[in-house]
Design an enzyme around this catalytic site. Structure first.
Site, PDB file in Angstrom:
ATOM      1  N   HIS A  94     -11.838  37.793-111.001  1.00  9.22           N
ATOM      2  CA  HIS A  94     -10.475  38.056-110.515  1.00  9.22           C
ATOM      3  C   HIS A  94     -10.433  38.082-108.984  1.00  9.22           C
ATOM      4  O   HIS A  94      -9.719  38.870-108.382  1.00  9.22           O
ATOM      5  CB  HIS A  94      -9.910  39.336-111.131  1.00  9.22           C
ATOM      6  CG  HIS A  94      -9.693  39.175-112.615  1.00  9.22           C
ATOM      7  ND1 HIS A  94      -8.598  38.501-113.128  1.00  9.22           N
ATOM      8  CD2 HIS A  94     -10.459  39.542-113.670  1.00  9.22           C
ATOM      9  CE1 HIS A  94      -8.698  38.493-114.457  1.00  9.22           C
ATOM     10  NE2 HIS A  94      -9.813  39.103-114.808  1.00  9.22           N
ATOM     11  N   THR A  95     -11.223  37.204-108.392  1.00  6.82           N
ATOM     12  CA  THR A  95     -11.203  37.026-106.940  1.00  6.82           C
ATOM     13  C   THR A  95     -10.780  35.604-106.576  1.00  6.82           C
ATOM     14  O   THR A  95     -10.263  35.377-105.487  1.00  6.82           O
ATOM     15  CB  THR A  95     -12.611  37.259-106.347  1.00  6.82           C
ATOM     16  OG1 THR A  95     -13.543  36.480-107.123  1.00  6.82           O
ATOM     17  CG2 THR A  95     -13.003  38.729-106.411  1.00  6.82           C
ATOM     18  N   ASP A  96     -10.993  34.643-107.499  1.00  5.89           N
ATOM     19  CA  ASP A  96     -10.800  33.228-107.111  1.00  5.89           C
ATOM     20  C   ASP A  96      -9.356  32.928-106.726  1.00  5.89           C
ATOM     21  O   ASP A  96      -9.099  32.207-105.760  1.00  5.89           O
ATOM     22  CB  ASP A  96     -11.325  32.257-108.188  1.00  5.89           C
ATOM     23  CG  ASP A  96     -10.652  32.340-109.543  1.00  5.89           C
ATOM     24  OD1 ASP A  96      -9.900  33.305-109.789  1.00  5.89           O
ATOM     25  OD2 ASP A  96     -10.882  31.424-110.371  1.00  5.89           O
ATOM     26  N   GLY A 131     -13.292  30.665-126.765  1.00  9.98           N
ATOM     27  CA  GLY A 131     -12.721  32.008-126.685  1.00  9.98           C
ATOM     28  C   GLY A 131     -13.721  33.072-126.283  1.00  9.98           C
ATOM     29  O   GLY A 131     -13.604  34.230-126.668  1.00  9.98           O
ATOM     30  N   LEU A 144     -16.815  31.707-121.567  1.00 10.38           N
ATOM     31  CA  LEU A 144     -17.808  30.779-121.008  1.00 10.38           C
ATOM     32  C   LEU A 144     -17.156  29.440-120.645  1.00 10.38           C
ATOM     33  O   LEU A 144     -17.825  28.438-120.458  1.00 10.38           O
ATOM     34  CB  LEU A 144     -18.966  30.571-121.994  1.00 10.38           C
ATOM     35  CG  LEU A 144     -19.772  31.827-122.317  1.00 10.38           C
ATOM     36  CD1 LEU A 144     -20.875  31.528-123.313  1.00 10.38           C
ATOM     37  CD2 LEU A 144     -20.367  32.449-121.058  1.00 10.38           C
ATOM     38  N   SER A 145     -15.831  29.456-120.566  1.00 10.06           N
ATOM     39  CA  SER A 145     -15.071  28.308-120.063  1.00 10.06           C
ATOM     40  C   SER A 145     -15.163  27.064-120.935  1.00 10.06           C
ATOM     41  O   SER A 145     -15.336  25.953-120.436  1.00 10.06           O
ATOM     42  CB  SER A 145     -15.495  27.949-118.633  1.00 10.06           C
ATOM     43  OG  SER A 145     -15.151  28.982-117.787  1.00 10.06           O
ATOM     44  N   SER A 175     -12.650  25.783-122.368  1.00 10.00           N
ATOM     45  CA  SER A 175     -11.469  24.972-122.024  1.00 10.00           C
ATOM     46  C   SER A 175     -11.709  24.175-120.754  1.00 10.00           C
ATOM     47  O   SER A 175     -11.321  23.017-120.659  1.00 10.00           O
ATOM     48  CB  SER A 175     -10.240  25.845-121.781  1.00 10.00           C
ATOM     49  OG  SER A 175     -10.033  26.710-122.826  1.00 10.00           O
ATOM     50  N   ASP A 189     -13.790  28.146-112.648  1.00  7.96           N
ATOM     51  CA  ASP A 189     -14.475  27.568-113.807  1.00  7.96           C
ATOM     52  C   ASP A 189     -14.702  26.073-113.613  1.00  7.96           C
ATOM     53  O   ASP A 189     -15.773  25.542-113.911  1.00  7.96           O
ATOM     54  CB  ASP A 189     -13.648  27.794-115.077  1.00  7.96           C
ATOM     55  CG  ASP A 189     -13.240  29.248-115.234  1.00  7.96           C
ATOM     56  OD1 ASP A 189     -13.856  30.095-114.558  1.00  7.96           O
ATOM     57  OD2 ASP A 189     -12.311  29.527-116.005  1.00  7.96           O
ATOM     58  N   TYR A 199      -3.688  38.366-118.102  1.00  8.77           N
ATOM     59  CA  TYR A 199      -4.221  37.639-116.932  1.00  8.77           C
ATOM     60  C   TYR A 199      -3.131  37.354-115.903  1.00  8.77           C
ATOM     61  O   TYR A 199      -3.281  37.647-114.708  1.00  8.77           O
ATOM     62  CB  TYR A 199      -4.873  36.333-117.395  1.00  8.77           C
ATOM     63  CG  TYR A 199      -5.513  35.529-116.289  1.00  8.77           C
ATOM     64  CD1 TYR A 199      -6.850  35.712-115.954  1.00  8.77           C
ATOM     65  CD2 TYR A 199      -4.789  34.588-115.569  1.00  8.77           C
ATOM     66  CE1 TYR A 199      -7.446  34.978-114.943  1.00  8.77           C
ATOM     67  CE2 TYR A 199      -5.374  33.851-114.550  1.00  8.77           C
ATOM     68  CZ  TYR A 199      -6.697  34.045-114.250  1.00  8.77           C
ATOM     69  OH  TYR A 199      -7.288  33.317-113.236  1.00  8.77           O
TER      70      TYR A 199
HETATM   71  C1  GLA Z   1     -10.634  33.017-115.957  1.00  8.91           C
HETATM   72  C2  GLA Z   1      -9.969  32.038-114.992  1.00  8.91           C
HETATM   73  C3  GLA Z   1     -10.754  31.973-113.685  1.00  8.91           C
HETATM   74  C4  GLA Z   1     -10.961  33.365-113.097  1.00  8.91           C
HETATM   75  C5  GLA Z   1     -11.518  34.307-114.169  1.00  8.91           C
HETATM   76  C6  GLA Z   1     -11.627  35.728-113.674  1.00  8.91           C
HETATM   77  O1  GLA Z   1     -11.895  32.551-116.319  1.00  8.91           O
HETATM   78  O2  GLA Z   1      -9.915  30.764-115.560  1.00  8.91           O
HETATM   79  O3  GLA Z   1     -10.080  31.149-112.762  1.00  8.91           O
HETATM   80  O4  GLA Z   1      -9.783  33.861-112.526  1.00  8.91           O
HETATM   81  O5  GLA Z   1     -10.734  34.294-115.346  1.00  8.91           O
HETATM   82  O6  GLA Z   1     -12.536  35.783-112.639  1.00  8.91           O
END
Ligand code: GLA
Length: 372
Positions: free
Chosen positions: A34-36, A123, A126-127, A129, A173, A222
């Site tokens: 939650h910094t990007d 889900g 681990l990205s 999507s 991600d 989010y």
């Molecule tokens: C998800 C979002 C990212 C990032 C994280 C939290 O993975 O896709 O961009 O904001 O949450 O760090």
């Protein structure tokens, strides 16, 4: 492993003629969540779980896609005229989103037959999507006559995802997926998009345990959290919380998380560079505490899982990704890793009644063409 999967995709596409393949990895974020989206710092790594796309240009203006794991056939217009939010099956929204974003960038997407196959658990944080949308964007961008550099692919893939899901994600991600380096974590400055690969200590293993509680970004808070950080920046009269200091955000827990997390990322990066393994665990635990207490994105299960990691002898652990379910990442001395993982799973299972799944992950190269 990849060879077998390429063979499976080749079979699904009736032979090798004119086929090309792109692979895009998922990621685990070691620290900096939650910094990007506030121009901050994060430190993910691309992992040895990935999405493979095989595709072949066809006549006609349709992009047809199947998945080796997910059901349904996707069939969307190559001119980008389909609304990505209403495509069925739902994962087809990512195909339509990728087509649209490439067309919006001046690409001419040809008719295509494509098949995707992924080993990134869905889900989980681990990205999966982003691995799908990076693989699609890179593969389709190639056929659409666009010259996209790695950051262009990341931005276009994020745009495709936002079109498909409506969730206003940040760029971490996708950047991790395109910039991955084997055996390295990536210090990403989300303001400049500078990426510094930093070697991971050989004696440390990266462990991931899924809490057994699925996480969907769209269904989570989010967007709400992101909006709260934007309001804080506006209140302070700054472009983003990257420019805030701790005094400014003392009374705003959401903003305070972002400011302290940025500092933890830089401290973690410094510890990696200095080979100060002892400093890593406490920073992970402090990050989790901040995500739990200040940013309020943890769950009782994720907290239990972090405790289980610690009790099992890990150096430290934290929730990874957006939170609200999904995975915890832990670090352990490689020599102890199998035992730490077993004990963590056992403790968590008996304390939560949930069925976790565990992986040891390796840092790998970022997205690109593979195969013949
Ligand atoms: C998800 C979002 C990212 C990032 C994280 C939290 O993975 O896709 O961009 O904001 O949450 O760090």
């Amino acid at each position: 492993m990849t060879d077998q999967r390429i063979a499976d995709l080749t079979d699904a596409l009736d032979g090798p003629d004119g086929l090309r393949f792109v692979r895009a990895p998922g990621r685990v974020n070691l620290i900096g969540d939650h910094t990007d989206y506030q121009d901050g710092f994060c430190l993910p790594m691309a992992i040895d779980r990935d999405c493979l796309v095989g595709l072949r240009p066809t006549d006609g203006g349709r992009v047809r896609a199947r998945s080796l794991e997910l059901s349904g056939t996707v069939d969307v217009a190559a001119d980008g005229s389909d609304d990505a939010r209403s495509v069925e099956p739902r994962w087809g929204g990512f195909v339509a989103g990728a087509v649209q974003t490439l067309v919006a960038r001046g690409g001419r997407v040809p008719g295509l037959d494509l098949v995707v196959s992924s080993t990134v658990p869905a889900g989980s944080g681990l990205s999966s999507s982003s691995a799908l949308s990076v693989a699609l964007t890179m593969a389709l961008g190639d056929t659409a006559g666009l010259e996209l550099d790695a950051n262009d692919v990341a931005r276009a893939a994020l745009d495709a995802e936002v079109r498909a899901t409506g969730v206003p994600g940040g760029l971490m991600d996708q950047l991790a997926s395109v910039h991955g380096v084997a055996d390295h974590a990536l210090l990403i400055d989300c303001r400049t998009l500078a990426v510094e690969p930093i070697p991971l200590p050989r004696e440390v293993a990266v462990l991931v345990v899924h809490s057994g509680v699925p996480r969907t970004l769209a269904g989570s808070a989010y967007a709400e959290r992101r909006a709260a950080t934007e309001r804080a920046a506006t209140r302070l009269g700054i472009a983003s919380l990257r420019d805030a200091n701790l005094r400014d955000v003392q009374d705003d827990a959401f903003a305070r998380h972002v400011v302290t997390e940025n500092a933890r990322v830089l401290a973690f990066a410094a510890a990696l560079r200095d080979h100060d393994v002892g400093a890593l665990g406490p920073l992970l635990l402090a990050s989790h505490a901040s995500l739990r207490d200040d940013f309020a994105v943890s769950t009782p299960e994720l907290d239990l899982l972090v405790d289980a990691f610690v009790a099992a002898g890990a150096l430290g652990a934290r929730l990874t990704g957006a939170g609200f379910g999904g995975c915890v990442v832990g670090l352990a001395l490689a020599t102890k890793a199998p035992r730490v993982l077993d004990r963590t799973v056992e403790r968590y299972r008996s304390a939560s009644g949930r069925e976790p799944s565990a992986f040891v992950v390796q840092a790998v190269e970022g997205a690109g063409r593979v195969g013949p």
